[in-house]
Every structure is written in C-alpha cells, then in structure tokens.
Design an enzyme around this catalytic site. Structure first.
Site, short mmCIF file in Angstrom:
data_model
loop_
_atom_site.label_atom_id
_atom_site.label_comp_id
_atom_site.label_asym_id
_atom_site.label_seq_id
_atom_site.Cartn_x
_atom_site.Cartn_y
_atom_site.Cartn_z
CD GLU A 127 -12.01 6.11 5.38
OE1 GLU A 127 -11.67 4.93 5.28
OE2 GLU A 127 -11.35 7.04 4.91
NE ARG A 139 -2.57 1.06 3.53
CZ ARG A 139 -3.30 0.92 4.63
NH1 ARG A 139 -4.58 0.61 4.54
NH2 ARG A 139 -2.76 1.07 5.82
CE LYS A 155 -2.36 4.77 6.90
NZ LYS A 155 -3.70 5.11 7.34
#
Length: 285
Positions: A184, A52, A151
């Site tokens: 989320e 990721r 991210k």
C-alpha cells in the site's frame, strides 16, 4: 470558539485536552485509532470503523473503557459541538498512564480521545491531474512482527516511507512488502485498472483493510466493473492503464506516474473518474 475535543466523554477546549506524559500511547505508541469522514453531518461507515477499532484493540489486548453505542454518540456529539458538517474525525484510544517499562499491565485508565476538524489531505489539483509516486525503500512492516491490519498508534514505519516520498518531491510513496510485492502507500490503499479489470492487493499482501477500499470494491461491483484482490508487483503498476489510491482522508485520488514512469497516458483514467463520481454520490446518501 476553541475547537472542542472529547476526552473520556467530556468536551474540553483543545488547549485543555491533555493526557499524562506517562501514557504508553505517547511513550511507546501503544494504542489504536481510526480516521473517519463526515459528509452532510453523517459519519461515513461509522459501524465499519468501530468494528475495526474493536478488532485492533482486541489484537493488542486493549480493553476499551466504553461501549460501542456510547462511543458512536460521543463521535456525533464532538462533530455537533464544533459545528462540523463535512469534516474529519480522529478517534484515538491509548493504553493509559503506566510506568517507564513496557509492561502494559502497569497501565491504568485508557484514554479515549475524539478530535473533529476540517481536513484536506491533498490540494484539489491532485484530484484533477493525478499524483506522482515513488517507491520507498522502507518496506511495510513484516506481518509476523506487527499485523498491518492493526491500526496502531505506532506509524513510524509509514512516516519514514512518507519522508522518502517528500524528499523525492512526491506527496505519497508506494510501499512494498517483505516479498517485494506491492502492499500500500504510506496512508492509502492502491488500485490499478488493467484492461478493464479493477485490481488491488489482497489482505495477505500486508495491507490495512481500508474502509474506503472496501466501499470502492462494492461500488465497482454495482457498476459491473470486474474486480480482483490479488498479488501485484511494481511491474503491474508500470503497465497498468490506470491507478488510484483510496483512504478515509484521501477519499479517491488518481495516480499518473510511478518512479518517473507515466501510468497509462499520464492522465486520470475513465474508470477512475467513474468510481470517484460514484463515491461522491455514495457518501452523500
């Protein structure tokens, strides 16, 4: 002994771990990061986290100045240097020092920082009794502006929503997407249990594809619990039998109230408890 920080492969005391004030990670939030857990001295899902990280870096055209193999070894060495068996690792890569303009091409020498420390995101009573959430008015970033699957170091969107939760007396807040559907929380993925089926927002709902989220989906499949990744609304949470959150720092934490409405019977549910127990076993394997 002072906490040891890995800065570009060199371990230094935290007091000496410094980067330039011209680093675009500081100036503009230009960089990527991962948060990881170690259990019994082993980093949980390290390969998935590195996958990721590389995907996030590639998405913003940031070339990491290190190999995957070396970065993995540096993470393990930072844990060992601080004698941490069960802890948390924050892995950060900044764009590097540049000018006072936005142009990333003027940046040189990306900084690779590894922090290993202890963390307790929520007090133990929240895992026993469950969290109360409020819905933040701040929505999740529009995916056409910045993909939530990156991210990045720019977390202001999440921080503003977190402030809304704290101001309402809650330690976490639910974030909706630009369509008004559930995305989320400020730092965690969301799950509900509806008549025995485990449901969670799909990636096209504007979420970060969480490592712990994916682990819980795998655990549920192994336990024979049916799962669905789908669009969820606040109504789905209001009428759910159970709700819980997942994240590397949070692990698995029950939710028992949303916007002053109890979820289920207002207590952590049996499937949540079952998944939490199975998760604790998995991370110790």
């Amino acid at each position: 002994m002072s906490l040891q920080i890995s800065l570009n492969g060199q371990l230094v005391p935290k007091e000496d771990a410094k980067i330039s004030v011209f680093d675009h990670g500081l100036l503009y939030g230009d960089g990527v990061f991962e948060g990881m857990r170690s259990y019994a001295g082993k980093i949980f899902k390290l390969d998935d986290h590195l996958d990721r990280l590389w995907d996030s870096a590639r998405a913003i055209c940031l070339e990491l100045p290190i190999t995957r193999e070396q970065l993995a070894e540096d993470c393990k060495a930072t844990l060992a240097a601080n004698n941490i068996i069960d802890g948390y690792i924050r892995l950060i890569v900044t764009r590097g020092a540049g000018s006072l303009g936005l142009d990333p091409n003027r940046c040189t020498n990306p900084q690779v920082i590894i922090i290993a420390d202890k963390i307790s995101l929520y007090p133990s009573e929240y895992y026993e009794n469950g969290l109360h959430l409020v819905t933040a008015s701040t929505i999740r970033n529009h995916p056409a502006a910045l993909s939530p699957r990156v991210k990045s170091l720019n977390y202001l969107n999440n921080i503003i929503a977190k402030m809304e939760g704290l101001q309402a007396g809650c330690v976490e807040a639910l974030m909706l997407n630009h369509k008004g559907d559930v995305a989320e929380c400020t730092g965690d993925n969301v799950f509900i249990v509806d008549r025995g089926v485990l449901k969670t927002p799909s990636t096209d709902s504007g979420i970060l594809e969480g490592i712990t989220r994916n682990a819980v989906l795998e655990i549920a499949a192994d336990l024979g619990i049916p799962t669905r990744e789908m669009t969820l609304t606040r109504h789905d949470l209001f009428v759910a039998n159970e709700c819980f959150l997942t994240g590397s720092a949070a692990e698995v934490v029950p939710v028992v109230q949303l916007d002053n409405r109890p979820i289920g019977d207002g207590k952590p549910g049996p499937i949540t408890k079952r998944l939490l127990e199975a998760f604790h076993k998995l991370v110790r394997q």
